[in-house]
Design an enzyme around this catalytic site. Structure first.
Site, PDB file in Angstrom:
ATOM      1  N   ARG A 150       0.771  -1.156  -0.368  1.00  0.00           N
ATOM      2  CA  ARG A 150       0.058   0.149  -0.094  1.00  0.00           C
ATOM      3  C   ARG A 150       0.800   0.847   0.172  1.00  0.00           C
ATOM      4  NH1 ARG A 150      -5.642  -0.682   3.889  1.00  0.00           N
ATOM      5  NH2 ARG A 150      -6.031  -2.892   3.544  1.00  0.00           N
ATOM      6  N   HIS A 183      -7.730  -4.081  -7.639  1.00  0.00           N
ATOM      7  CA  HIS A 183      -7.806  -3.456  -5.642  1.00  0.00           C
ATOM      8  C   HIS A 183      -8.759  -3.618  -5.156  1.00  0.00           C
ATOM      9  CE1 HIS A 183      -4.721  -0.987  -4.225  1.00  0.00           C
ATOM     10  NE2 HIS A 183      -5.396   0.314  -3.714  1.00  0.00           N
ATOM     11  N   TYR A 185     -19.470  12.455 -13.057  1.00  0.00           N
ATOM     12  CA  TYR A 185     -19.235  13.536 -13.879  1.00  0.00           C
ATOM     13  C   TYR A 185     -17.519  13.721 -14.887  1.00  0.00           C
ATOM     14  CZ  TYR A 185     -22.804  14.532 -10.513  1.00  0.00           C
ATOM     15  OH  TYR A 185     -24.629  14.857 -10.621  1.00  0.00           O
TER      16      TYR A 185
END
Length: 889
Positions: A33, A79, A123
């Site tokens: 990570r 992921h 968006y």
């Protein structure tokens, strides 16, 4: 109620279980990570986003796709840690104020430098940029390893091929468990120049790399104020860089002054900075500002501070730097994964790992291309066989009842492989024309040429490195841009040391602890056997015990008889003429009462990681104990000194030398014996240890007088006795043994020679500076001393008075020799190496006569060469175990 049988329950200590579980968790966070891979500079989430977009075909010239579509692709396939983590990572890769070279091109609201959040993923749209494609290219050529995804249904790359050094270009930041990383971005053109310089010279130093990579280059521009933090970060992997916003002072039409800020420090929230500044103004902590306005627009950043009429603009600006985020700091912490393990990396290591990665990718890519080319040429050879026997092939195929029979018939009739036979059966009829045959022949020749070239690449590392270099030059031509961040040196960084020339000097320390430095030019060269020149005036019963060459900016590591070490810069030692006494060393270092200086070594730079990690300190005592410690253990100077070695009762430290870890060590005794062994026989130890046996003393009153370290066996061993006799012998005359032995004779001790007092590793080009107890010093050339065997007493090096003895012997290393003719007044210059620096001397006799000429020329010539080699009785030598031979032979 739990019905589990009691015999199936395994008791576990809860502390052990918690410890193991937490270690597993922390390693998962570190590797999977928080930390980037040193090869491609990416964390797993960023790598998966780029790979997912690559698989979706979102190249820079293709249409944008909705961010939600991309996040879904990455989340569902690679992921599974939440859509927020994937979208946030993709958004940051698209922000031009976060990455120096953005990897994603976004369309829509992707946030702002004011800290505004991006629009929802439904968006916004995104696609790859050209730079990110350079990281992904060549994935389809087996250049990197793949691994299974989280559910084992798909494959994902462990690392990207990464044509560009993304870790250096964009940096990285992350917090793991117990560690964190914070790496600065850099300019692409400068970075590639530095990598090319490393490819040209793998031995290049970090300071030399810094000539190409000046400093980090932040996406928001600004000013790096002060260079010490940059230098420390490049050299050690950690450092604090001070950043300032770029501000100018302007005067309005009405005569009022304004401070205009056009760039702010990296990672500073503009809106928050303005808001906090306004609070400071309202609280009267910052005076002189009438108004603040943010006039930033699509054309760039512009923050206006209107000043009051009585305000001094420079004072206000300095106050803003001091109290607001207009000045901030970036703490560099270069932690990255190397082979799956976290490691702190300096600049050269970062470059080295990237070049090694590109080299591996090139080898794998070339091997893949070679395999494909061999497959292709195999098919082409089958085509040529078929075209050469076209009628037979057609007849055979027409006579076969099905394709499988036809394939087997082709294999049998023309000795083809099944692959070739299948390809022939699948040929289109148009390939049977004469023109198509010519194309097959031409392609066959081209593929054959390609195979030869690929084999050449795989067989020549120099060629592979040249290809990497050419690739980097092409990328620089395509993507390099101008530096955004300016470097400004502050006055605090100009120290007294910057004003002192780094010249070569002679350091002398007397037996009673007086120290001084003298310019090397004050000592002229004499012939062997000369009477020398007055070197120092000493107190009665005092004499020069240590004499060596150093440069003004070097550190001296001073080791004492009690086993302590002290640090001092050479330029801080008082400079005097050679005939003066010097200053008591207690005035310079906090040496303990009763302690004595025993040995001094000079080092270049204790902050240079490459230097301290690749050098060792070798110490020996009078009782024959030897100890080896990494130089890093002594790289943190302390004013009161520290223990370098634990001295045993009745012993004291004698000599200390700096080595590279693979030298040959010679220890010599006062009784005239010496032992040679490999440095690897002495294992490295910590500071708080006493060492191991190096040589066994010949008798109870015997003692070690010196140690010589030989980097290679082709050196000579110089020995000097207390009455001024000396010689040099080949190191081959001394057999290599294990440490701790009694050694062999190195000089035959007589009443005439006196006991052995000094040894040194020398070559023909070296020079010696010999000082006696009365303070007289002579400088002679080693090349004028004959190389004679261990069976000799040697020759006279310096003529001593009846009660005088040799005090110290120092060596000057000659590095190179250059000559320049200038008419009748010809001068020959030699560039000499002293420690780690350089100096020049002249051989012109008329000039030498002008430099402290204390001995008339004719007398010096008379005394110089009136001694011959003196060989002891052969019978005595044979009894001592020598094999006697003719020296001239």
């Amino acid at each position: 109620m739990d019905s589990t049988p009691i015999d199936r329950i395994i008791p576990i200590n809860i502390e052990d279980e918690m410890r193991n579980a937490y270690i597993d968790y922390s390693m998962s966070v570190i590797v999977a990570r928080a930390l980037p891979d040193v090869r491609d500079g990416l964390k797993p989430v960023h790598r998966r986003v780029l790979y997912g977009m690559y698989e979706l075909g979102l190249n820079h010239h293709k249409a944008y796709k909705k961010s939600a579509r991309i996040v879904g692709e990455v989340l569902g396939k690679y992921h599974p840690h939440g859509d927020g983590s994937v979208y946030d990572a993709m958004v940051r890769m698209a922000q031009s104020w976060s990455l120096r070279y953005p990897l994603v091109e976004g369309q829509g609201n992707f946030g702002s430098v004011d800290g505004d959040a991006p629009a929802a993923m439904r968006y916004t749209e995104a696609r790859l940029v050209k730079v990110s494609e350079e990281l992904i290219k060549e994935l389809n050529k087996n250049t990197v390893d793949f691994q299974l995804n989280f559910d084992g249904s798909l494959q994902e790359p462990i690392v990207l091929p990464a044509k560009l050094p993304n870790l250096l270009l964009n940096g990285s930041s992350g917090i793991a468990v117990g560690m964190a990383t914070n790496m600065a971005p850099h300019n692409l053109g400068e970075t590639l120049d530095a990598i090319i310089a490393y490819i040209d010279n793998n031995e290049i130093t970090i300071s030399e790399l810094m000539a190409y990579m000046v400093a980090p280059d932040f996406p928001t521009g600004g000013i790096i104020y002060g260079y010490s933090g940059v230098k420390e970060a490049f050299e050690t992997g950690r450092g604090r860089i001070v950043l300032r916003g770029k501000a100018t002072i302007e005067v309005t039409a009405s005569g009022k002054e304004q401070i205009i800020v056009t760039e702010i420090p990296y990672q500073v929230n503009k809106a928050s900075m303005i808001e906090r500044t306004a609070h400071l103004i309202n609280d009267k902590k910052i005076d002189g500002i009438a108004d603040i306005r943010d006039e930033s627009d699509k054309d760039g950043m512009r923050i206006v501070y209107d000043l009051k009429r009585d305000a001094v603009a420079n004072v206000v600006l300095n106050n803003l730097y001091k109290q607001t985020q207009l000045q901030s700091s970036f703490s560099v912490n270069n932690v990255a994964l190397v082979g799956g393990r976290p490691k702190v990396l300096h600049l050269k290591e970062l470059i080295t790992h990237f070049v090694n990665h590109r080299h591996e990718v090139l080898v794998r890519k070339t091997s893949f291309d070679l395999e494909q080319a061999k497959k292709r040429i195999h098919l082409l050879e089958g085509y040529l066989i078929a075209l050469d026997n076209l009628d037979k092939v057609i007849t055979l195929i027409r006579g076969s009842k099905d394709p499988e029979v036809a394939k087997e018939s082709l294999v049998t009739a023309f000795l083809l492989s099944e692959v070739q036979a299948k390809a022939i059966l699948e040929m289109r009829l148009q390939r049977l024309t004469g023109l198509e045959r010519a194309k097959v022949i031409e392609e066959h020749a081209q593929v054959k040429k390609l195979i030869d070239y690929l084999l050449e690449i795989l067989g020549d590392k120099t060629l592979r490195m040249q290809l990497i270099k050419e690739e980097l030059m092409e990328l620089k031509e395509r993507y390099a841009d101008t530096r955004r961040t300016v470097v400004e040196y502050n006055s605090d960084e100009f120290t007294m040391e910057d004003m002192i020339p780094d010249t070569e000097v002679v350091i002398m320390i007397s037996n009673q602890g007086y120290i001084k430095r003298t310019p090397l030019a004050e000592y002229r060269v004499q012939g062997r056997g000369g009477v020398g020149a007055k070197g120092v005036s000493t107190k009665k019963d005092d004499f020069t015990e240590h004499l060596f060459i150093a440069t003004a900016h070097q550190y001296l590591l001073i080791f004492t008889a009690y086993g302590k070490i002290y640090w001092i810069k050479v330029y801080t030692i008082p400079e005097t003429k050679k005939a003066t006494q010097g200053k008591a060393i207690q005035n310079l270092i906090n040496i303990s009462p009763g302690d004595q200086v025993r040995s001094i070594i000079q080092v270049r730079d204790l902050k240079n990681v490459d230097y301290v990690d690749n050098h060792y300190v070798i110490m020996c005592t009078k009782q024959g104990i030897i100890k080896k410690t990494p130089l890093r253990a002594y790289a943190m100077p302390r004013s009161n000194g520290i223990h370098a070695i634990i001295i045993r009762e009745g012993d004291c430290l004698l000599d200390v030398q700096l080595t590279t870890g693979s030298n040959h060590i010679v220890l010599a005794l006062e009784s005239g014996r010496a032992i040679q062994f490999n440095e690897q026989d002495v294992r490295p130890m910590g500071r708080v240890s006493s060492g191991v046996r190096g040589i066994t003393l010949a008798h109870e009153k015997d003692r070690v007088i010196g140690m010589a370290c030989f980097p290679t066996p082709d050196w000579d061993l110089l020995v000097v006795s207390e009455h001024g006799y000396g010689k040099r012998s080949s190191l081959d005359d001394y057999r290599i043994t294990k440490r701790g032995g009694k050694g062999v004779k190195t000089i035959y001790i007589t009443e005439k020679t006196g006991n052995l007092v000094a040894i040194n590793a020398v070559k023909d080009q070296d020079e010696l500076m010999i000082t006696n107890q009365s303070g007289v010093t002579i400088r002679i050339e080693v090349g004028k001393l004959p190389v004679i065997g261990r069976a000799t007493q040697g020759v006279r090096l310096i003529r001593l008075g009846s009660d005088d003895k040799i005090a110290s012997v120092a060596k000057i290393d000659v590095l190179d020799q250059m000559a320049e003719e200038e008419g009748d007044e010809a001068l020959t210059s030699k560039v000499l190496k002293a420690g780690d620096g350089f100096f020049e001397k002249t051989d012109n006799q008329s000039q030498l006569n002008k430099i402290n000429m204390l001995v008339p020329e004719e007398k010096e010539e008379e005394l110089a060469y009136n001694d011959e080699e003196e060989v002891v009785d052969e019978t005595d030598l044979e009894e001592e175990g020598f094999s006697v031979y003719d020296e001239e032979e």
